[in-house]
Design a protein around this motif. Structure first.
Motif, PDB file in Angstrom:
ATOM      1  N   THR A   1       5.146 -49.412 -33.988  1.00  0.00           N
ATOM      2  CA  THR A   1       4.958 -48.117 -33.348  1.00  0.00           C
ATOM      3  C   THR A   1       3.483 -47.806 -33.143  1.00  0.00           C
ATOM      4  O   THR A   1       3.072 -47.323 -32.080  1.00  0.00           O
ATOM      5  N   VAL A   2       2.662 -48.072 -34.156  1.00  0.00           N
ATOM      6  CA  VAL A   2       1.217 -47.851 -34.029  1.00  0.00           C
ATOM      7  C   VAL A   2       0.628 -48.740 -32.940  1.00  0.00           C
ATOM      8  O   VAL A   2      -0.199 -48.297 -32.121  1.00  0.00           O
ATOM      9  N   LEU A   3       1.061 -49.980 -32.887  1.00  0.00           N
ATOM     10  CA  LEU A   3       0.569 -50.903 -31.863  1.00  0.00           C
ATOM     11  C   LEU A   3       0.972 -50.424 -30.473  1.00  0.00           C
ATOM     12  O   LEU A   3       0.156 -50.451 -29.524  1.00  0.00           O
ATOM     13  N   ALA A   4       2.215 -49.975 -30.339  1.00  0.00           N
ATOM     14  CA  ALA A   4       2.675 -49.474 -29.039  1.00  0.00           C
ATOM     15  C   ALA A   4       1.876 -48.255 -28.601  1.00  0.00           C
ATOM     16  O   ALA A   4       1.509 -48.118 -27.432  1.00  0.00           O
TER      17      ALA A   4
ATOM     18  N   VAL B   1       7.166 -37.065 -22.977  1.00  0.00           N
ATOM     19  CA  VAL B   1       8.541 -37.371 -22.564  1.00  0.00           C
ATOM     20  C   VAL B   1       9.028 -38.647 -23.246  1.00  0.00           C
ATOM     21  O   VAL B   1      10.164 -38.721 -23.730  1.00  0.00           O
ATOM     22  N   LEU B   2       8.154 -39.648 -23.308  1.00  0.00           N
ATOM     23  CA  LEU B   2       8.525 -40.896 -23.981  1.00  0.00           C
ATOM     24  C   LEU B   2       8.816 -40.655 -25.454  1.00  0.00           C
ATOM     25  O   LEU B   2       9.754 -41.236 -26.026  1.00  0.00           O
TER      26      LEU B   2
ATOM     27  N   LEU C   1      10.020 -37.895 -26.805  1.00  0.00           N
ATOM     28  CA  LEU C   1      11.339 -37.272 -26.912  1.00  0.00           C
ATOM     29  C   LEU C   1      12.453 -38.306 -26.784  1.00  0.00           C
ATOM     30  O   LEU C   1      13.458 -38.246 -27.503  1.00  0.00           O
ATOM     31  N   LEU C   2      12.278 -39.246 -25.872  1.00  0.00           N
ATOM     32  CA  LEU C   2      13.292 -40.295 -25.716  1.00  0.00           C
ATOM     33  C   LEU C   2      13.391 -41.155 -26.967  1.00  0.00           C
ATOM     34  O   LEU C   2      14.495 -41.533 -27.383  1.00  0.00           O
ATOM     35  N   ILE C   3      12.236 -41.471 -27.562  1.00  0.00           N
ATOM     36  CA  ILE C   3      12.246 -42.255 -28.800  1.00  0.00           C
ATOM     37  C   ILE C   3      12.956 -41.484 -29.917  1.00  0.00           C
ATOM     38  O   ILE C   3      13.745 -42.046 -30.687  1.00  0.00           O
ATOM     39  N   LEU C   4      12.689 -40.173 -30.005  1.00  0.00           N
ATOM     40  CA  LEU C   4      13.311 -39.346 -31.038  1.00  0.00           C
ATOM     41  C   LEU C   4      14.826 -39.303 -30.866  1.00  0.00           C
ATOM     42  O   LEU C   4      15.585 -39.479 -31.827  1.00  0.00           O
TER      43      LEU C   4
ATOM     44  N   PHE D   1       4.223 -42.419 -33.312  1.00  0.00           N
ATOM     45  CA  PHE D   1       3.766 -42.788 -31.972  1.00  0.00           C
ATOM     46  C   PHE D   1       2.913 -41.674 -31.360  1.00  0.00           C
ATOM     47  O   PHE D   1       1.792 -41.914 -30.896  1.00  0.00           O
ATOM     48  N   PHE D   2       3.441 -40.451 -31.343  1.00  0.00           N
ATOM     49  CA  PHE D   2       2.732 -39.369 -30.659  1.00  0.00           C
ATOM     50  C   PHE D   2       1.469 -38.963 -31.408  1.00  0.00           C
ATOM     51  O   PHE D   2       0.453 -38.615 -30.788  1.00  0.00           O
ATOM     52  N   THR D   3       1.499 -38.991 -32.722  1.00  0.00           N
ATOM     53  CA  THR D   3       0.308 -38.636 -33.495  1.00  0.00           C
ATOM     54  C   THR D   3      -0.840 -39.602 -33.208  1.00  0.00           C
ATOM     55  O   THR D   3      -1.976 -39.191 -32.932  1.00  0.00           O
ATOM     56  N   TRP D   4      -0.558 -40.904 -33.249  1.00  0.00           N
ATOM     57  CA  TRP D   4      -1.623 -41.893 -33.022  1.00  0.00           C
ATOM     58  C   TRP D   4      -2.070 -41.899 -31.563  1.00  0.00           C
ATOM     59  O   TRP D   4      -3.253 -42.051 -31.260  1.00  0.00           O
TER      60      TRP D   4
END
Length: 741
Positions: A47-50, A65-66, A68-71, A127-130
């Protein structure tokens, strides 16, 4: 200081926040999953790499948006991992109820498929934090990551150290990110270091969230009582350090025989305590099912002597009578709870069905465990050490069945560990630490270790809490105090059900309780006695006719039947160390309590090396003091005070002369004035001569000129310059103290 430095610091703060968040979620997968913890590491790292790659490609709106889809994808995976029966009752109301429960203290470890929940909950916030951090939106990144960690704080799953690390990470990211944007200076960095150190020290003695599960890092003089540690914990028991005794009477029991009065059963071992997984309870609606095999009934009438939150009863309760039955709750493990609270002097009657067995029957019971028993009561964290498994195998070597292995483990713990109520809270796995690194402990240490050792051998076991029988005040009545709170182990045997074992030594425990009770009576503490309990243990009148017993009945007809290590037991369970009556020590008052008497086992008193928490707080304090000293100039003044007095290691004559002049120049700048830009050393010293400068200083200046600009100086000339400056420093020391750098 460059903007790049502040940016690196801000990213390091976000990284620290993500480490705190993912370490707690990783712990959940380690506790619950089998091999899932490795998968979790791969998911978090991926996730960090992505996020690192996407930060260069997507704008924030598209990234949101991405996310939210992951969540949604993660929690869809969690939903389909649930058993079909739980998916069938899925509804929006149930989801909202679970969310409210999590926000008000429901541990994630109590959820069904908690490991899958942790895996599902990780990718979106990480993901969103990084991503936001890499886009230099540090406040937003800290908000997303901090809110997720805050949820784990509210559920009680986030420990004090990781919570504190997250708080420091948030503060660092916001502060350093702001300094990067506005162009910070080193002085502001010092101020930030001081503030962070103060936060760490304050958090070491205060809970991060008032009323939450986070606990202070530093020792608390208000140590919990045994009841607070066990009976009042309800759905979770954390293994504490030192705890204390409460001699107050809680309830009395009218019963034909003494039993352990059970209040809670815990199935999920976390490494630092126990959790009752799956939060479902149902309203009591009539007779309950008991376990398999032959059973006999025991009726108990319990009267509360203070307000109670639980309904103590012998295992296994099957029927409840009285007003508490109107709103009583039943857990999945078959224990009873008060719907509201049990008022003082309120009574209820409970009927229990006691398992009947012999040692031979237990030896022959085999290992054909029901799926729901093996699936729940063999769980161990993935991180359980190999050395614990190896020690257990050595202890049980030669034993061919679950019963003899349980007895071997029980006797091993009783014979190799001392009983102490003053211990330092373990920093690692409780069972492993107690088995290999601690000399002593109290009941939760013994019970946890035995249950873990049994599980490592593939034998279903669980930790149980409640009260020991208490003080016998008449033939069929017992008074139970707070100091009787206790923890023990139950082991499952096919065709018999759950059988009680107690590895905690009884005699030293009883000694501590007796001393505490006597102290309370001498101090005239209230609530210590009720009725005739102050007269001591009831003893029946001896008779010449021995009591007749039945092969399927356990009776207690004399005080000798329950008092002392040579208790005479009759009936089917008489010779079973872990049986219904066996293991009951002197006077039948067992509890995990603080050694207020100082006479129940020395054990681990915490006099060794300081804990990692204390070392961490100490280091934070040192960093804060260092930053404060640098910010106020104290460190510079202290360094210069030493520097001007010490010439240092000898080098070449020229370098030693230059060093001596540098010291002289600093000394004169404190006494008179600093040398002005462009002012030569000779002009500087001559200008000070008119103000009363010692003539010896001029000779040092001349030597400096020859060393720096001329043909050089000899060793004797260099040594003379050094001695001259040393003499001027010694003479001027009182004056130096009045000047500030």
């Amino acid at each position: 200081m460059s903007r790049r430095t502040f940016r690196g610091g801000a990213l390091a703060g976000i990284a620290l926040l993500l480490f705190a968040l993912t370490s707690e979620l990783y712990h959940i997968t380690d506790v619950v999953g089998v091999g899932v913890s490795t998968t979790y590491i791969l998911v978090a790292a991926g996730t960090v790499l992505a996020a690192t790659v996407v930060a260069r490609l997507l704008r924030p709106r598209a990234a949101f948006v991405l996310t939210l889809l992951i969540l949604l994808g993660g929690f869809a995976a969690y939903f389909f991992s649930l058993p079909a029966g739980q998916r069938a009752v899925f509804s929006l109301d149930r989801v909202l109820a679970d969310v409210v429960a999590l926000l008000t203290g429901l541990s994630v470890l109590r959820l069904a498929q908690a490991d899958v929940w942790a895996l599902a909950a990780t990718p979106a916030p990480v993901f969103f934090t990084w991503y936001l951090a890499l886009r230099r939106r540090y406040v937003a990144a800290a908000t997303v990551g901090g809110a997720t960690l805050g949820l784990l704080v509210l559920t009680g799953d986030a420990g004090p150290l990781t919570t504190l690390a997250g708080v420091v990470g948030v503060a660092g990211a916001v502060a350093l990110g702001t300094l990067e944007a506005r162009g910070g200076v080193s002085a502001q960095l010092d101020t930030f270091a001081i503030v962070v150190a103060a936060m760490i020290i304050a958090s070491a003695s205060l809970s991060v969230v008032p009323g939450g599960a986070a606990q202070p890092l530093l020792p608390d003089t208000n140590t919990p009582t045994s009841e607070q540690n066990l009976v009042q914990s309800n759905d979770q028991v954390n293994i504490e350090g030192s705890i204390r005794l409460s001699p107050k009477v809680r309830f009395s029991v009218e019963s034909a025989e003494p039993r352990y009065w059970r209040t809670g059963v815990y199935d999920r071992y976390t490494g630092s305590g126990w959790v009752r997984s799956e939060s479902d309870t149902r309203a009591y609606d009539g007779r309950l099912e008991s376990g398999p095999g032959d059973r006999r009934e025991l009726t108990q009438r319990v009267t509360a002597r203070t307000q109670l939150e639980s309904l103590p009863a012998a295992a296994d309760p099957v029927e409840l009578r009285g007003s508490p039955a109107n709103d009583a709750l039943v857990t999945e493990q078959g224990t009873l709870r008060v719907g509201g609270s049990l008022r003082e002097n309120e009574s209820y009657t409970v009927v229990s069905e006691l398992p009947q067995y012999t040692p031979e029957q237990l030896r022959r019971s085999g290992d054909d465990y029901p799926n729901d028993v093996s699936g729940r009561y063999l769980q161990l964290p993935d991180s359980t050490s190999d050395r614990l498994r190896e020690r257990t195998a050595n202890v049980t070597e030669g034993e061919e069945n679950a019963y003899d292995k349980a007895v071997a483990i029980e006797e091993h713990l009783e014979s190799t560990k001392e009983y102490s109520l003053t211990v330092e809270e373990p920093s690692g796995d409780v069972a492993d630490t107690f088995l290999f690194e601690m000399e002593a402990g109290y009941c939760t240490y013994y019970a946890s270790t035995m249950a873990v050792m049994l599980r490592s051998e593939g034998i279903p076991a669980r930790m149980v809490t409640g009260y020991t029988p208490g003080q016998r005040v008449s033939q069929n009545e017992w008074v139970v105090r707070g100091l009787n709170a206790h923890a023990w182990v139950e082991v499952y045997f096919p065709e018999v059900g759950w059988v009680q074992f107690d590895p905690t030594p009884s005699s030293p425990r009883q000694s501590a309780e007796d001393v505490r009770l006597e102290s309370a009576r001498q101090s005239n503490e209230s609530g210590v006695d009720t009725g005739n309990s102050s007269t001591g243990e009831w003893t029946p009148t001896p008779t010449d006719t021995p009591a007749e017993t039945d092969a399927n009945t356990t009776t207690t007809s004399t005080s000798a039947d329950i008092d002392g290590p040579q208790a005479q037991q009759s009936g089917a369970n008489a010779s079973v160390p872990g049986g219904a009556v066996s293991g009951l020590g002197e006077n039948q008052t067992f509890s995990p309590t603080t050694n207020t008497s100082g006479g129940t086992g020395e054990g681990d008193s915490g006099d060794g090396l300081p804990s990692r928490e204390s070392i961490g707080v100490g280091l934070a304090a040192l960093v804060g003091l260092a930053a404060g000293a640098r910010r106020t100039g104290v460190s510079t003044r202290a360094y210069r005070s030493v520097w001007v007095r010490v010439q240092g290691r000898r080098q070449t004559p020229e370098r030693d002369t230059e060093r001596a002049f540098e010291r002289l120049e600093y000394l004169l700048s404190r006494q008179y004035r600093p040398r002005r830009p462009g002012e030569t050393p000779r002009r500087y010293l001559r200008s000070l001569s008119r103000l009363g400068l010692d003539e010896r200083a001029l000779s040092v200046g001349e030597a400096y000129e020859r060393a720096r600009y001329g043909s050089g100086v000899s060793r004797d000339e260099a040594d003379s310059a050094i001695e001259t400056v040393d003499a001027l420093v010694r003479r001027s020391t009182p004056v130096l103290g009045r000047f500030r750098s």
